[in-house]
Motif scaffolding. Structure first.
Motif, short mmCIF file in Angstrom:
data_model
loop_
_atom_site.label_atom_id
_atom_site.label_comp_id
_atom_site.label_asym_id
_atom_site.label_seq_id
_atom_site.Cartn_x
_atom_site.Cartn_y
_atom_site.Cartn_z
N PRO A 184 15.99 -9.53 12.40
CA PRO A 184 16.89 -9.49 11.23
C PRO A 184 17.64 -10.80 11.02
N SER A 185 17.93 -11.53 12.10
CA SER A 185 18.65 -12.80 11.96
C SER A 185 17.86 -13.81 11.13
N LEU A 186 16.53 -13.77 11.27
CA LEU A 186 15.69 -14.68 10.49
C LEU A 186 15.77 -14.35 9.00
N LEU A 187 15.79 -13.09 8.68
CA LEU A 187 15.88 -12.67 7.27
C LEU A 187 17.25 -13.01 6.70
N GLU A 188 18.29 -12.80 7.50
CA GLU A 188 19.64 -13.12 7.02
C GLU A 188 19.78 -14.62 6.79
N ALA A 189 19.18 -15.44 7.67
CA ALA A 189 19.26 -16.88 7.49
C ALA A 189 18.57 -17.31 6.21
N ARG A 203 7.37 -15.06 1.72
CA ARG A 203 7.36 -16.24 2.58
C ARG A 203 7.64 -15.94 4.05
N ILE A 204 8.26 -14.80 4.31
CA ILE A 204 8.57 -14.44 5.70
C ILE A 204 7.88 -13.14 6.11
N GLY A 205 8.04 -12.12 5.28
CA GLY A 205 7.51 -10.81 5.64
C GLY A 205 6.00 -10.79 5.78
N ILE A 206 5.29 -11.26 4.76
CA ILE A 206 3.82 -11.21 4.80
C ILE A 206 3.25 -12.13 5.89
N PRO A 207 3.72 -13.39 6.02
CA PRO A 207 3.17 -14.21 7.12
C PRO A 207 3.43 -13.63 8.51
N MET A 208 4.64 -13.12 8.75
CA MET A 208 4.94 -12.59 10.08
C MET A 208 4.32 -11.20 10.30
N GLY A 209 4.09 -10.48 9.22
CA GLY A 209 3.45 -9.18 9.34
C GLY A 209 1.95 -9.22 9.13
N PHE A 210 1.38 -10.43 9.07
CA PHE A 210 -0.05 -10.57 8.80
C PHE A 210 -0.92 -9.85 9.82
N PRO A 211 -0.61 -9.90 11.13
CA PRO A 211 -1.43 -9.13 12.08
C PRO A 211 -1.45 -7.64 11.77
#
Length: 291
Positions: A184-189, A203-211
């Motif tokens: 969550p800290s990454l999203l808040e930043a 830019r954050i959710g799809i790349p990090m949730g790609f697996p």
């Protein structure tokens, strides 16, 4: 025996025993696949000599070997050149599976992101409903699905198979676990830097949730490619049948073609599974983590 224990302590013996047990299990799993691949090169004469008692309803022993004595490509020629129905059903499988996966990505990815990132009234109850629908067998949902599709006037069309597959709950469950693991800290930043919800998602959710997306996509492909109950229940026109219904429709006099068709039907899922094995392993690990 005592000498063996002294030379190989228990910590060194156990890994070898586990490898041996797993190797035997893998052999039993791969043996039917190897036999199927080898039998695809059987000629009709050799096919009758080996499986005649089963095909003709007689008595006697079946001769099972991994490789033919006189391999031939005639079954491949017969399937690829003299069986137009195979190509029609292969195309139907590609169309239906591709449309289901595309629709699942459009529907399940945003739904999983919403479950993982936002709080709203009835969230836990709604997600519990997703889990219940996920574990229900097709036989339970077949009748309501049939009436809904009939009211929409899309029975006996490709949409009769595609539409229920798009709204499958299993991809939502898998991807929710991956999105929930994002710090969550990454999203808040990102939000503090001025990123909107859309930018955070893309830019954050799809790349990090790609697996997780890939894991859900592979499992969805395997489910749609091998689907039998839904096409049999919702499709009466044989020209709309997928490849999974081609094999049961092969007659006994063309059993040599059945081996080749089985290899052709197995090849895409096998290659996809081998290519995405790492994503599947991550999906199994993450889906097993309890909050």
């Amino acid at each position: 025996m005592k000498w063996l224990r002294e030379r190989m302590p228990e910590k060194k013996i156990l890994p070898h025993v586990r490898r041996l047990i797993l190797s035997v299990i893998c052999l039993f799993i791969w043996l039917p696949l190897l036999m199927m691949a080898g039998n695809s090169f059987l000629s009709k004469g050799e096919m009758l000599s080996r499986f005649g008692p089963v095909l003709n309803g007689g008595t006697g022993a079946v001769k099972v070997t991994l490789f033919p004595d006189f391999p031939t490509l005639s079954p491949f020629v017969e399937l690829l050149l003299d069986s137009p129905g195979f190509f029609v059903m292969f195309w139907n499988s590609c169309l239906q599976t591709g449309a289901v996966l595309f629709g699942q990505m459009l529907v399940a990815v945003p739904a999983a992101w919403a479950f993982a990132m936002y709080s709203f009234p009835g969230k836990k109850l709604l997600f519990m409903g997703y889990i219940i629908l996920m574990i229900l067998p097709f036989q339970v949902l077949m009748t309501p699905d049939y009436f809904v599709l009939n009211q929409l006037h899309i029975l006996d069309t490709h949409l009769a198979v595609i539409l229920p597959g798009i709204f499958s709950t299993f991809p939502v469950f898998i991807m929710t676990q991956f999105f929930s693991s994002i710090p969550p800290s990454l999203l808040e930043a990102a939000r503090l830097d001025g990123a909107g919800e859309g930018a955070v998602f893309f830019r954050i959710g799809i790349p990090m949730g790609f697996p997780g997306i890939m894991s859900a996509g592979i499992l969805g492909f395997l489910e749609s490619w091998n689907a039998i109950e839904a096409p049999m229940a919702f499709l009466k026109n044989r020209t709309l049948w997928p490849l999974s219904l081609y094999l049961p429709d092969i007659t006994a006099d063309k059993v040599s073609v059945a081996w080749v068709a089985s290899v052709a039907a197995m090849a895409p899922p096998l290659f996809l599974f081998l290519a995405g094995q790492s994503f599947l392993e991550q999906g199994i690990m993450v889906s097993g983590i309890k909050e």
